[in-house]
Design an enzyme around this catalytic site. Sequence first.
Site, PDB file in Angstrom:
ATOM      1  N   TYR A 163     -57.512 -15.308  31.808  1.00  0.00           N
ATOM      2  CA  TYR A 163     -56.333 -15.284  32.250  1.00  0.00           C
ATOM      3  C   TYR A 163     -55.951 -17.137  32.542  1.00  0.00           C
ATOM      4  O   TYR A 163     -55.122 -17.577  32.383  1.00  0.00           O
ATOM      5  CB  TYR A 163     -56.025 -14.716  33.615  1.00  0.00           C
TER       6      TYR A 163
ATOM      7  N   SER B  70     -48.413 -19.252  35.282  1.00  0.00           N
ATOM      8  CA  SER B  70     -49.042 -19.005  36.988  1.00  0.00           C
ATOM      9  C   SER B  70     -49.738 -20.716  37.278  1.00  0.00           C
ATOM     10  O   SER B  70     -49.990 -21.287  36.923  1.00  0.00           O
ATOM     11  CB  SER B  70     -50.124 -18.197  36.477  1.00  0.00           C
TER      12      SER B  70
HETATM   13  N1  LIG Z   1     -45.936 -10.824  38.828  1.00  0.00           N
HETATM   14  C1  LIG Z   1     -47.030 -12.190  39.599  1.00  0.00           C
HETATM   15  O1  LIG Z   1     -47.713 -13.059  40.484  1.00  0.00           O
HETATM   16  C2  LIG Z   1     -46.662 -13.063  38.624  1.00  0.00           C
HETATM   17  C3  LIG Z   1     -47.976 -14.631  39.097  1.00  0.00           C
HETATM   18  C4  LIG Z   1     -48.173 -15.878  37.823  1.00  0.00           C
HETATM   19  C5  LIG Z   1     -48.007 -15.623  37.284  1.00  0.00           C
HETATM   20  N2  LIG Z   1     -46.693 -13.820  36.420  1.00  0.00           N
HETATM   21  C6  LIG Z   1     -46.794 -14.457  35.423  1.00  0.00           C
HETATM   22  O2  LIG Z   1     -45.160 -13.721  35.128  1.00  0.00           O
HETATM   23  C7  LIG Z   1     -45.314 -12.838  33.672  1.00  0.00           C
HETATM   24  C8  LIG Z   1     -44.442 -12.096  33.753  1.00  0.00           C
HETATM   25  O3  LIG Z   1     -45.371 -11.170  34.755  1.00  0.00           O
HETATM   26  P1  LIG Z   1     -44.552  -9.854  36.063  1.00  0.00           P
HETATM   27  O4  LIG Z   1     -45.337  -9.645  37.076  1.00  0.00           O
HETATM   28  O5  LIG Z   1     -43.496  -9.530  35.906  1.00  0.00           O
HETATM   29  O6  LIG Z   1     -45.176  -8.036  35.123  1.00  0.00           O
HETATM   30  P2  LIG Z   1     -45.114  -7.338  34.671  1.00  0.00           P
HETATM   31  O7  LIG Z   1     -44.058  -6.546  35.618  1.00  0.00           O
HETATM   32  O8  LIG Z   1     -46.457  -6.165  34.735  1.00  0.00           O
HETATM   33  O9  LIG Z   1     -44.459  -7.173  33.042  1.00  0.00           O
HETATM   34  C9  LIG Z   1     -44.621  -7.663  32.095  1.00  0.00           C
HETATM   35  C10 LIG Z   1     -44.302  -7.856  31.116  1.00  0.00           C
HETATM   36  O10 LIG Z   1     -44.482  -7.750  29.805  1.00  0.00           O
HETATM   37  C11 LIG Z   1     -44.573  -7.321  29.036  1.00  0.00           C
HETATM   38  N3  LIG Z   1     -45.345  -6.680  28.320  1.00  0.00           N
HETATM   39  C12 LIG Z   1     -46.426  -6.512  28.050  1.00  0.00           C
HETATM   40  N4  LIG Z   1     -47.255  -6.704  27.410  1.00  0.00           N
HETATM   41  C13 LIG Z   1     -46.408  -6.182  25.857  1.00  0.00           C
HETATM   42  C14 LIG Z   1     -46.362  -6.432  24.927  1.00  0.00           C
HETATM   43  N5  LIG Z   1     -47.867  -6.014  24.326  1.00  0.00           N
HETATM   44  N6  LIG Z   1     -45.541  -7.144  24.147  1.00  0.00           N
HETATM   45  C15 LIG Z   1     -44.548  -7.728  24.236  1.00  0.00           C
HETATM   46  N7  LIG Z   1     -44.171  -7.503  25.581  1.00  0.00           N
HETATM   47  C16 LIG Z   1     -44.978  -7.058  26.646  1.00  0.00           C
HETATM   48  C17 LIG Z   1     -43.922  -6.120  29.355  1.00  0.00           C
HETATM   49  O11 LIG Z   1     -42.937  -4.794  29.054  1.00  0.00           O
HETATM   50  P3  LIG Z   1     -43.427  -3.711  28.223  1.00  0.00           P
HETATM   51  O12 LIG Z   1     -44.015  -2.962  28.818  1.00  0.00           O
HETATM   52  O13 LIG Z   1     -42.165  -2.867  27.862  1.00  0.00           O
HETATM   53  O14 LIG Z   1     -44.097  -4.159  27.044  1.00  0.00           O
HETATM   54  C18 LIG Z   1     -43.156  -6.032  30.526  1.00  0.00           C
HETATM   55  O15 LIG Z   1     -41.944  -6.454  30.185  1.00  0.00           O
HETATM   56  C19 LIG Z   1     -46.601 -13.227  32.941  1.00  0.00           C
HETATM   57  O16 LIG Z   1     -46.605 -13.769  31.967  1.00  0.00           O
HETATM   58  C20 LIG Z   1     -47.190 -13.261  34.025  1.00  0.00           C
HETATM   59  O17 LIG Z   1     -48.455 -13.526  33.666  1.00  0.00           O
HETATM   60  C21 LIG Z   1     -46.491 -13.209  36.967  1.00  0.00           C
END
Ligand SMILES: NC(=O)c1ccc[n+]([C@@H]2O[C@H](COP(=O)([O-])OP(=O)(O)OC[C@H]3O[C@@H](n4cnc5c(N)ncnc54)[C@H](OP(=O)(O)O)[C@@H]3O)[C@@H](O)[C@H]2O)c1
Length: 258
Positions: free
Chosen positions: A156, A143
């Site tokens: 985080y 991130s």
């Molecule tokens: N969106 C942003 O603005 C942003 C920016 C920078 C970085 N990121 C990073 O991108 C990545 C994905 O984020 P996102 O925005 O796509 O969020 P999201 O839509 O909430 O997706 C998170 C994913 O992580 C999985 N997850 C959560 N806890 C888990 C666990 N204990 N075991 C296995 N899987 C788990 C969830 O699946 P289940 O609920 O099915 O387990 C889901 O598929 C993260 O690492 C986040 O830090 C996001």
Amino acid sequence: MTSRGKVILITGASSGIGEGTASELASRGYQLSLTGRNLERLNGVKDKCIQEGLKEDQILVVQGDMCSDEDVERIVKQTVDFFGSIYGLVNNAGIPCPGNMQTLKMSTFDKVMNLNLRSVIYITKLLIPYLIETKGCIVNVSSVASLVSTDYNPIYSMAKAGLDKFTSNLAADLAKHQIRVNAVNPGVIITPLYDTLGYTLEQVENASRIGHAMCRHGEMAEVTKAIAFLISDDSSFITGVRLPIDGGRHIMVKSEIL
Ligand SMILES: NC(=O)c1ccc[n+]([C@@H]2O[C@H](COP(=O)([O-])OP(=O)(O)OC[C@H]3O[C@@H](n4cnc5c(N)ncnc54)[C@H](OP(=O)(O)O)[C@@H]3O)[C@@H](O)[C@H]2O)c1
């Protein structure tokens, strides 16, 4: 070598950036192992990948909690048993940790570090022997929070900074095997993550306008295409990088200062 026959394991594939990456890689012909806890959503992502052109036997869905060592071991075993090899790993599963040091609960600290850092290290360690065989690659979803200082999401930010360091250390370690290890560092991408934090779309859009030099949030494809590039042979001499995909968030200073 093209994408044909290459197997990519994506964690957190049931939602957001993981789901988008699955669709992008499916459209490019990679075989996929999709993992997450929510089986219904994973099966929905599998259907989308089939619409992108993959066949039923080119996608595996493995339900599991990345914070359980037994589940991580099973995810790796089922993927290897099903496909016989693994070329790539996208370490995407992650959760935010809003709140400052005064409000932080140590149980939340443990949860965030377990998922965002420890689980990444464990699944990567288990997959290294298979990646050596295929001269494979790893993309870690970090991130921009790792690159800037923050007063509202410090744990985080620390976990993602650890992930960046893991990326470059591992890249140095595995380069002799022709394995590449890189990270992407997104700014704000609209995903269900912001729903779980209780933000409205308007709040996220307003914050993005102020927080990113390009005055907007990023689009899903702007991240997933970069991940696909780092997996592909088009990046065959790139390893150890962290790539901000953040509309210039990491180069900003607060304009109120001047
Ligand atoms: N969106 C942003 O603005 C942003 C920016 C920078 C970085 N990121 C990073 O991108 C990545 C994905 O984020 P996102 O925005 O796509 O969020 P999201 O839509 O909430 O997706 C998170 C994913 O992580 C999985 N997850 C959560 N806890 C888990 C666990 N204990 N075991 C296995 N899987 C788990 C969830 O699946 P289940 O609920 O099915 O387990 C889901 O598929 C993260 O690492 C986040 O830090 C996001």
